[in-house]
Design a protein around this motif. Structure first.
Motif, PDB file in Angstrom:
ATOM      1  N   TYR A 135      37.226  39.066  33.284  1.00 50.80           N
ATOM      2  CA  TYR A 135      37.899  39.747  34.390  1.00 50.80           C
ATOM      3  C   TYR A 135      37.025  39.628  35.635  1.00 50.80           C
ATOM      4  CZ  TYR A 135      40.436  41.919  30.508  1.00 50.80           C
ATOM      5  OH  TYR A 135      41.162  42.141  29.365  1.00 50.80           O
ATOM      6  N   LEU A 136      37.580  39.020  36.675  1.00 49.98           N
ATOM      7  CA  LEU A 136      36.889  38.913  37.956  1.00 49.98           C
ATOM      8  C   LEU A 136      37.596  39.825  38.954  1.00 49.98           C
ATOM      9  CD1 LEU A 136      34.716  37.505  39.703  1.00 49.98           C
ATOM     10  CD2 LEU A 136      36.424  35.748  40.238  1.00 49.98           C
ATOM     11  N   PHE A 137      36.842  40.765  39.522  1.00 47.20           N
ATOM     12  CA  PHE A 137      37.387  41.720  40.482  1.00 47.20           C
ATOM     13  C   PHE A 137      36.931  41.352  41.893  1.00 47.20           C
ATOM     14  CE2 PHE A 137      36.713  43.941  36.464  1.00 47.20           C
ATOM     15  CZ  PHE A 137      37.959  44.502  36.224  1.00 47.20           C
ATOM     16  N   VAL A 138      37.755  41.706  42.870  1.00 41.86           N
ATOM     17  CA  VAL A 138      37.384  41.496  44.270  1.00 41.86           C
ATOM     18  C   VAL A 138      37.523  42.806  45.032  1.00 41.86           C
ATOM     19  CG1 VAL A 138      37.992  39.051  44.318  1.00 41.86           C
ATOM     20  CG2 VAL A 138      39.738  40.759  44.881  1.00 41.86           C
ATOM     21  N   LEU A 139      36.645  42.982  46.005  1.00 45.35           N
ATOM     22  CA  LEU A 139      36.731  44.098  46.942  1.00 45.35           C
ATOM     23  C   LEU A 139      37.326  43.561  48.233  1.00 45.35           C
ATOM     24  CD1 LEU A 139      36.074  47.019  47.864  1.00 45.35           C
ATOM     25  CD2 LEU A 139      33.798  46.179  48.518  1.00 45.35           C
ATOM     26  N   GLU A 140      38.470  44.107  48.629  1.00 46.12           N
ATOM     27  CA  GLU A 140      39.183  43.613  49.806  1.00 46.12           C
ATOM     28  C   GLU A 140      39.172  44.651  50.918  1.00 46.12           C
ATOM     29  OE1 GLU A 140      43.571  41.861  51.181  1.00 46.12           O
ATOM     30  OE2 GLU A 140      43.288  42.672  49.162  1.00 46.12           O
ATOM     31  N   ASP A 141      38.844  44.196  52.114  1.00 48.02           N
ATOM     32  CA  ASP A 141      39.025  45.001  53.315  1.00 48.02           C
ATOM     33  C   ASP A 141      40.446  44.726  53.793  1.00 48.02           C
ATOM     34  OD1 ASP A 141      39.121  46.145  55.812  1.00 48.02           O
ATOM     35  OD2 ASP A 141      37.165  45.399  56.461  1.00 48.02           O
TER      36      ASP A 141
END
Length: 347
Positions: free
Chosen positions: A61-67
């Protein structure tokens, strides 16, 4: 608004940009290589895992933090479901051997390093990187701790043991005293090259060249001995976050830079024991508190998490604005999973 979600292929260019930024910060972040093909494969593995198409050995599982205000990916973090099932997972076990002779009246305890595959099959926290411009407002803790909340929600997908390899010490030129004193003697390549090959999955050379017999620590240089199980200064904040969630050093170090492996039983993680499900109430204005919360929608394929400081009322209801609910893809009276940050971590 800052939101964490699963990575998608539309994020590839931003993730590649983050990989380039990670490369600027020095050697040791090889789980985020500056290679678009490998990064695209990481995203594909996540997609296949979410669709139920991956074997356990490939699940990730690859997560991203998005602005969301500028639609920009500013951070990544990941979980490997089970390491070492496709290719061997190596580290050194720090141990002791006793050498004694009654005839000579000698008794000596020596520290040793044993090449180990002891963490085969463990779940692993990895690939944590946050754009330096966003290292504020608790974004780093948010990005890291999301993984614990996801594990708490979907326990059956993960192993009973969880590990995280911490970046070991290297100097401002990217030189590792541990590697120079040990690894280089067997591999005849510099630290950066060996670490990169391992990071992109080319690990056969480790089994072929690494010594199978115990390495006596006293035979290493004093500089190498001093950095065994030491965390790189830039990685120390991330290590402290993991330790606050229940992970600790148990005597294993990386074979390249001797960085410590932190580990814990999944059932003992703070997020597993303390996260709770609350009902949502929508309101135009929310009352804030001193406590920050990770709030997740617990939707496996469309997972989304916010970091907020909204008040939880006496009826165990969480008040959200319409915008927050929309970001989480939930409606009034739906349940969300909530984990409070420890009070001492609020700043």
């Amino acid at each position: 608004m800052m939101i964490v979600r699963h990575a998608a292929h539309r994020d590839l260019d931003d993730i590649y940009r983050l990989a380039q930024r990670a490369g600027e910060s020095g050697i040791g972040l090889t789980s985020l290589p500056q290679n678009k093909e490998i990064l695209a494969e990481r995203i594909t593995r996540t997609t296949r895992t979410l669709d139920g198409l991956s074997e356990r050995c490939e699940a990730s599982y690859l997560f991203v933090l998005e602005d969301t205000s500028i639609h920009k990916i500013v951070g990544v973090s990941a979980i490997e479901v089970a390491v070492g099932l496709n290719e061997p997972f190596y580290n050194f076990r720090v141990a002791k051997q006793v050498h004694a002779s009654k005839a000579l009246n000698v008794y000596k305890t020596l520290d040793t390093l044993f090449l180990s595959n002891d963490h085969t099959g463990c779940s692993e926290l990895c690939t944590l990187f946050l754009d330096p411009e966003y290292r504020k407002n608790q974004n780093g803790k948010f990005l890291s701790k999301v993984r614990f909340l996801f594990i708490a929600a979907f326990r059956s997908f993960f192993e009973e043991r969880l590990i995280a390899e911490m970046r070991g010490f290297s100097d401002q030129n990217g030189q590792s005293p541990f590697w120079d004193s040990l690894g280089y003697l067997f591999f005849n390549m510099d630290f950066a090259a060996a670490d990169y090959l391992s990071g992109v999955g080319q690990k056969a050379f480790i089994a072929e060249l690494m010594p199978r017999f115990p390495v006596y620590v006293d035979l290493l240089s004093s500089e190498a001995r001093e950095v065994i199980a030491e965390v790189h200064p830039q990685t120390l904040p991330a290590a402290k976050v993991l330790m606050s969630e229940g992970l600790k050093y148990q005597g294993y170090v990386d074979i390249f830079d001797a960085g410590p492996t932190l580990e814990a039983n999944t059932a003992e993680l703070r997020a597993v024991k303390e996260s709770r499900l609350l009902k949502v109430k929508l309101t135009e204005q929310v009352e804030s508190t001193d406590t920050h919360f990770l709030v997740a929608n617990d939707q496996y394929q469309d997972y989304a998490v916010l970091l907020i400081n909204n008040k939880v009322d006496e009826s165990e209801t969480l008040h959200l604005t319409a915008a927050q609910a929309q970001a989480l893809n939930i409606a009034e009276h739906d349940q969300v999973r909530v984990l409070a940050l420890e009070k001492m971590e609020n700043n």
